[in-house]
Design a protein around this motif. Structure first.
Motif, PDB file in Angstrom:
ATOM      1  N   GLU A 130     -72.249 -24.841 -12.769  1.00 38.72           N
ATOM      2  CA  GLU A 130     -71.516 -25.923 -13.432  1.00 38.72           C
ATOM      3  C   GLU A 130     -71.669 -25.767 -14.933  1.00 38.72           C
ATOM      4  OE1 GLU A 130     -73.017 -29.935 -13.097  1.00 38.72           O
ATOM      5  OE2 GLU A 130     -75.031 -29.227 -12.641  1.00 38.72           O
ATOM      6  N   GLY A 131     -70.808 -26.427 -15.677  1.00 42.10           N
ATOM      7  CA  GLY A 131     -70.870 -26.374 -17.133  1.00 42.10           C
ATOM      8  C   GLY A 131     -69.774 -25.503 -17.710  1.00 42.10           C
ATOM      9  N   VAL A 132     -69.282 -25.917 -18.882  1.00 41.16           N
ATOM     10  CA  VAL A 132     -68.173 -25.217 -19.533  1.00 41.16           C
ATOM     11  C   VAL A 132     -68.529 -23.764 -19.830  1.00 41.16           C
ATOM     12  CG1 VAL A 132     -66.737 -25.146 -21.610  1.00 41.16           C
ATOM     13  CG2 VAL A 132     -67.209 -27.342 -20.496  1.00 41.16           C
ATOM     14  N   LYS A 133     -69.716 -23.525 -20.421  1.00 46.16           N
ATOM     15  CA  LYS A 133     -70.079 -22.161 -20.821  1.00 46.16           C
ATOM     16  C   LYS A 133     -70.194 -21.242 -19.615  1.00 46.16           C
ATOM     17  CE  LYS A 133     -72.333 -23.143 -25.213  1.00 46.16           C
ATOM     18  NZ  LYS A 133     -73.589 -23.066 -26.008  1.00 46.16           N
TER      19      LYS A 133
ATOM     20  N   LEU B 289     -66.177 -39.563  -7.295  1.00 46.47           N
ATOM     21  CA  LEU B 289     -67.060 -39.371  -8.442  1.00 46.47           C
ATOM     22  C   LEU B 289     -68.528 -39.461  -8.043  1.00 46.47           C
ATOM     23  CD1 LEU B 289     -66.879 -38.769 -11.429  1.00 46.47           C
ATOM     24  CD2 LEU B 289     -66.839 -41.227 -11.874  1.00 46.47           C
ATOM     25  N   LYS B 290     -68.857 -40.318  -7.082  1.00 41.94           N
ATOM     26  CA  LYS B 290     -70.255 -40.479  -6.671  1.00 41.94           C
ATOM     27  C   LYS B 290     -70.809 -39.190  -6.054  1.00 41.94           C
ATOM     28  CE  LYS B 290     -69.259 -42.452  -2.074  1.00 41.94           C
ATOM     29  NZ  LYS B 290     -69.460 -43.620  -1.177  1.00 41.94           N
ATOM     30  N   LEU B 291     -69.944 -38.407  -5.387  1.00 44.37           N
ATOM     31  CA  LEU B 291     -70.407 -37.146  -4.814  1.00 44.37           C
ATOM     32  C   LEU B 291     -70.535 -36.062  -5.885  1.00 44.37           C
ATOM     33  CD1 LEU B 291     -68.573 -36.893  -1.366  1.00 44.37           C
ATOM     34  CD2 LEU B 291     -70.872 -37.749  -1.888  1.00 44.37           C
ATOM     35  N   MET B 292     -69.675 -36.091  -6.903  1.00 42.08           N
ATOM     36  CA  MET B 292     -69.843 -35.181  -8.031  1.00 42.08           C
ATOM     37  C   MET B 292     -71.161 -35.481  -8.742  1.00 42.08           C
ATOM     38  SD  MET B 292     -67.388 -32.897  -8.348  1.00 42.08           S
ATOM     39  CE  MET B 292     -67.424 -32.395 -10.069  1.00 42.08           C
TER      40      MET B 292
ATOM     41  N   LYS C 136     -76.336 -32.623 -14.485  1.00 42.26           N
ATOM     42  CA  LYS C 136     -76.141 -33.155 -15.828  1.00 42.26           C
ATOM     43  C   LYS C 136     -76.237 -34.676 -15.834  1.00 42.26           C
ATOM     44  CE  LYS C 136     -73.294 -29.310 -17.389  1.00 42.26           C
ATOM     45  NZ  LYS C 136     -74.157 -28.886 -18.488  1.00 42.26           N
ATOM     46  N   GLU C 137     -76.605 -35.221 -17.006  1.00 41.58           N
ATOM     47  CA  GLU C 137     -76.725 -36.674 -17.138  1.00 41.58           C
ATOM     48  C   GLU C 137     -75.395 -37.350 -16.852  1.00 41.58           C
ATOM     49  OE1 GLU C 137     -78.011 -39.708 -20.677  1.00 41.58           O
ATOM     50  OE2 GLU C 137     -79.201 -37.891 -20.428  1.00 41.58           O
ATOM     51  N   GLU C 138     -74.336 -36.778 -17.412  1.00 44.93           N
ATOM     52  CA  GLU C 138     -72.971 -37.179 -17.048  1.00 44.93           C
ATOM     53  C   GLU C 138     -72.383 -36.022 -16.257  1.00 44.93           C
ATOM     54  OE1 GLU C 138     -68.701 -38.428 -19.058  1.00 44.93           O
ATOM     55  OE2 GLU C 138     -70.485 -38.269 -20.297  1.00 44.93           O
ATOM     56  N   SER C 139     -72.014 -36.265 -15.028  1.00 41.13           N
ATOM     57  CA  SER C 139     -71.663 -35.164 -14.127  1.00 41.13           C
ATOM     58  C   SER C 139     -70.554 -34.288 -14.707  1.00 41.13           C
ATOM     59  CB  SER C 139     -71.230 -35.700 -12.761  1.00 41.13           C
ATOM     60  OG  SER C 139     -70.075 -36.498 -12.867  1.00 41.13           O
ATOM     61  N   SER C 140     -70.633 -32.994 -14.372  1.00 42.11           N
ATOM     62  CA  SER C 140     -69.660 -32.019 -14.857  1.00 42.11           C
ATOM     63  C   SER C 140     -68.261 -32.344 -14.344  1.00 42.11           C
ATOM     64  CB  SER C 140     -70.052 -30.622 -14.397  1.00 42.11           C
ATOM     65  OG  SER C 140     -71.273 -30.225 -14.954  1.00 42.11           O
TER      66      SER C 140
END
Length: 273
Positions: A37-40, A84-87, A93-97
């Motif tokens: 996960e994550g943009v980078k 959203l709850k499953l993401m 991440k603190e705010e889900s990806s």
């Protein structure tokens, strides 16, 4: 072919498959897939042509233009739309990806590392810290290393913590897992047939030669030992020479990731400047 889109409303088999890939090394190896996960990380994976099998995302909040573009250009087999709850449950991440991806593992084969006259390959034996391994991978990407080989019983290269620590550079160079030094000996011999000046160089604070005194311009493999125990006797036995970094304080050793980065910088400095 367009990806198949599947809406998920609970923790069904599709969700559980992704969740187990995230936390279970054996399942990752069984399915030859891993979680990112994550943009980078996703950008690096796409730039370097890794195969994305599945994208996960939620339509319960507005996606960024980056996320929309990723999904619009997707060559994945499957898109999973989650609440959203499953993401939130999957994301570290603190705010889900916005997007989570399942990626196929490449062949675990030394042939992925291109052998050439300015070869630099890093071998890390029995790493015990995801942060150290990820940081070393990051330095390798920055300093022209051709491949990383991880040997022995240590942390998993495909663990999410390793990939996160690499800042996505994990996807920019070949990273191979091997059982032991025995798997490398035939490979080293084969390289020496083509390049007589190829050297296996061990890093240890007990070496007699400082890195700036040593000629590091020839093709080489740099051996890095475990964070606690250093180079094993088996690896010491196959080294052509040993190098160390000068130390002027009272501390007796560098952090392994710092030490590797310093040595790689010196190798690159000698070759480029």
């Amino acid at each position: 072919m367009k990806p198949r889109i599947k809406k998920i409303f609970n923790e069904n088999n599709d969700f559980q498959h992704v969740e187990v890939l995230k936390r279970n090394r054996e399942k990752r190896n069984k399915y030859n897939e891993f979680f990112i996960e994550g943009v980078k990380s996703i950008n690096y994976a796409l730039q370097n042509n890794w195969k994305i099998k599945t994208y996960l995302y939620s339509m319960e909040k507005e996606l960024s233009q980056w996320a929309k573009n990723i999904l619009a250009d997707s060559k994945a087999e499957l898109h999973l739309e989650l609440p959203l709850k499953l993401m939130d449950k999957l994301s570290d991440k603190e705010e889900s990806s916005e997007i989570i991806a399942v990626v196929s593992m490449p062949e675990n084969d030394l042939s992925r590392i291109k052998i050439k006259d300015d070869l630099v390959v890093v071998i890390f034996d029995r790493p015990s810290s995801h942060g150290n391994l990820g940081t070393i991978i990051r330095s390798c990407e920055a300093l022209n290393v051709d491949g990383v080989i991880v040997t022995g019983h240590g942390i998993d290269i495909y663990d999410t913590k390793t990939i996160r620590a690499s800042m996505g550079t994990f996807f920019s160079l070949p990273i191979i897992r091997l059982q032991s030094h025995n798997d490398l000996i035939p490979w080293f011999k084969n390289i020496k047939r083509s390049f007589k000046n190829f050297k296996v160089v061990g890093s240890t604070s007990k070496a007699n030669e400082f890195i700036m005194q040593s000629d590091l311009k020839n093709p080489m493999a740099l051996l890095i030992g475990n964070e606690t125990y250093g180079l094993s006797d088996n690896y010491k036995a196959i080294c052509d020479k040993f190098i160390k970094i000068p130390m002027y304080g009272n501390i007796t050793s560098y952090n392994v990731a710092c030490a590797a980065s310093i040595m790689l910088y010196e190798i690159n400095r000698q070759r480029k400047f």
